[in-house]
Design a protein around this motif. Sequence first.
Motif, PDB file in Angstrom:
ATOM      1  N   THR A  13      21.097  19.657  29.304  1.00 33.50           N
ATOM      2  CA  THR A  13      21.840  20.371  28.272  1.00 33.50           C
ATOM      3  C   THR A  13      22.945  21.232  28.862  1.00 33.50           C
ATOM      4  OG1 THR A  13      20.232  22.181  28.365  1.00 33.50           O
ATOM      5  CG2 THR A  13      19.863  20.445  26.711  1.00 33.50           C
ATOM      6  N   PRO A  26      28.987  19.022  27.124  1.00 28.88           N
ATOM      7  CA  PRO A  26      29.761  18.565  25.966  1.00 28.88           C
ATOM      8  C   PRO A  26      28.914  17.680  25.063  1.00 28.88           C
ATOM      9  CG  PRO A  26      31.033  18.334  27.990  1.00 28.88           C
ATOM     10  CD  PRO A  26      29.647  18.698  28.400  1.00 28.88           C
ATOM     11  N   GLY A  27      28.944  17.957  23.788  1.00 30.59           N
ATOM     12  CA  GLY A  27      28.174  17.193  22.821  1.00 30.59           C
ATOM     13  C   GLY A  27      26.766  17.706  22.611  1.00 30.59           C
ATOM     14  N   ALA A  28      26.261  18.536  23.532  1.00 26.03           N
ATOM     15  CA  ALA A  28      24.928  19.102  23.369  1.00 26.03           C
ATOM     16  C   ALA A  28      24.983  20.253  22.372  1.00 26.03           C
ATOM     17  CB  ALA A  28      24.380  19.586  24.698  1.00 26.03           C
ATOM     18  N   PRO A  29      23.979  20.399  21.530  1.00 26.22           N
ATOM     19  CA  PRO A  29      24.008  21.500  20.558  1.00 26.22           C
ATOM     20  C   PRO A  29      23.872  22.857  21.238  1.00 26.22           C
ATOM     21  CG  PRO A  29      21.874  20.410  20.526  1.00 26.22           C
ATOM     22  CD  PRO A  29      22.759  19.580  21.419  1.00 26.22           C
TER      23      PRO A  29
END
Length: 508
Positions: A13, A26-29
């Motif tokens: 993450t 990037p793209g991880a919540p």
Amino acid sequence: MTDTAPTAPPPTTQVTLADGRVEIAPGAPAPTGPYANEDLLPVPVEKRTWTTYNFSALWVGMAHNTASWTLASGLIAVGMDWKQAVLTIALANVIVLIPMLLTGHAGPKYGIPFPVFARASFGIRGANLPAVVRALVACGWFGIQTWIGGEAIYFLAGKLVGTGWTDAAKVGGYAWTMWLSFATFWALQVVIIYRGMETIRRFENWAAPFVLVGAFVMLWWMSDKAGGFGPLFDQPSKLGWGPDFWKLFAPALMGMIGFWSTLSLNIPDFTRYGRSQKAQTRGQALGLPTTMTLFAFLSVMVTSGSQAVYGEAIWDPVQLAAKTDSTVGLLFALVTVLVATLSVNVAANLVSPAFDFSNIAPRRISFRAGALATCVLGVLICPWKLYSDPQGYIFTWLGLVGGLLGTVAGILIADYWILRRSRLDLADLYRPGGRYWYEGGWNWRAVVAFAVGGVLAVGGASFKPLIDGRPIPALAGLADYGWAVGLGTSMALYLLLMALRGRDRTVV
């Protein structure tokens, strides 16, 4: 409840950039839940923009303030000469720079504020302990600085309005117009903090050189009154260089360290915006010890001059400026005091407790709400009593603060650098049940280390003028070295307790 650690590595993450900085992948919540809010989340790398100049300016703005002035001039008032005072302050700031840089490292690397950084060692819930201690200290500092700013407004308005202002009816021992000035300065700071961190950065950039110029002007004025620089350098020490000086030196040194021991904890609140480690390291090394030593020199010279001119060491620059016969000179001096006080108070004493109070209940308390809580508590702590006596100001207030906060610094440094080798999991810093959850969100080992270190550091200290006597007289011998005792004890005990925790626990 037993320690909880993930049984298998969670999905990646976070990413580490080539320069060593870490951010959410990037793209991880982004982390969510009861222990996260917008103000506590990691600063994205693209928003970590502070340069070496920004950090240097921050320190110039914070070091060149009225409390720093009274710190140095207060040493003259208790018997030191200018050489002894400058030596004490210079050494203290070189020493305190070390934990400042060590704890500040987590800021630009992970983009996290101090209360989130403390979660790694104290636990996600346990971090509220050092955060609240730090916040309450900041409340005291905020109140002291606000009283100083109110004094400047009071004398400034008195010159413009006349004796009807300065001789107004007294309430609680002070003219009601002094209380009005205090309230006015209080409100001005609330307005600035509500505009956010970028406003604070811009304000520090221009306030720093303005205040330095004002200090040199005050030195020129005092040397002119004294008939040259000779009388400023010639004021003798009342202590000499024998046992009387060295008896005072240790508690004075710890008091000087205690002055910035607050920032040595929460410096990640600022370094989290750093462009690189080099920016925060160079900026702090250039900004803290050099400017504090220079400002100490200026203040002790002016205070020595006041002793030569007026027959007594006037350690409060507002009171000293009020003695000038020039309305223009007084206005310039007091405007300088106002800018200096705003500079340090907003940056050092509102930003950090705002984050600290937000950490208590992230879903309910925002950065602005935390700042407002600081403003209110800063009044309730009765700062006019703390500031009224240099003896109590330096040795009681600063000594106690330094001793308590040194214990926290020892735990943070031991955990981050020795146990974890500066490796943290960003997501777990916000996740119940993760590696920083320990027992129910608390790492009792850190709490024990804090308690033992704190008792040894301040248990034998004199609490005058707050209360008479020492809580634990048997520890009186350690009181003069409170900061060092607290830091060393807590660091050693924390490492011992964590070593006994067992090899089956996830550390990094």
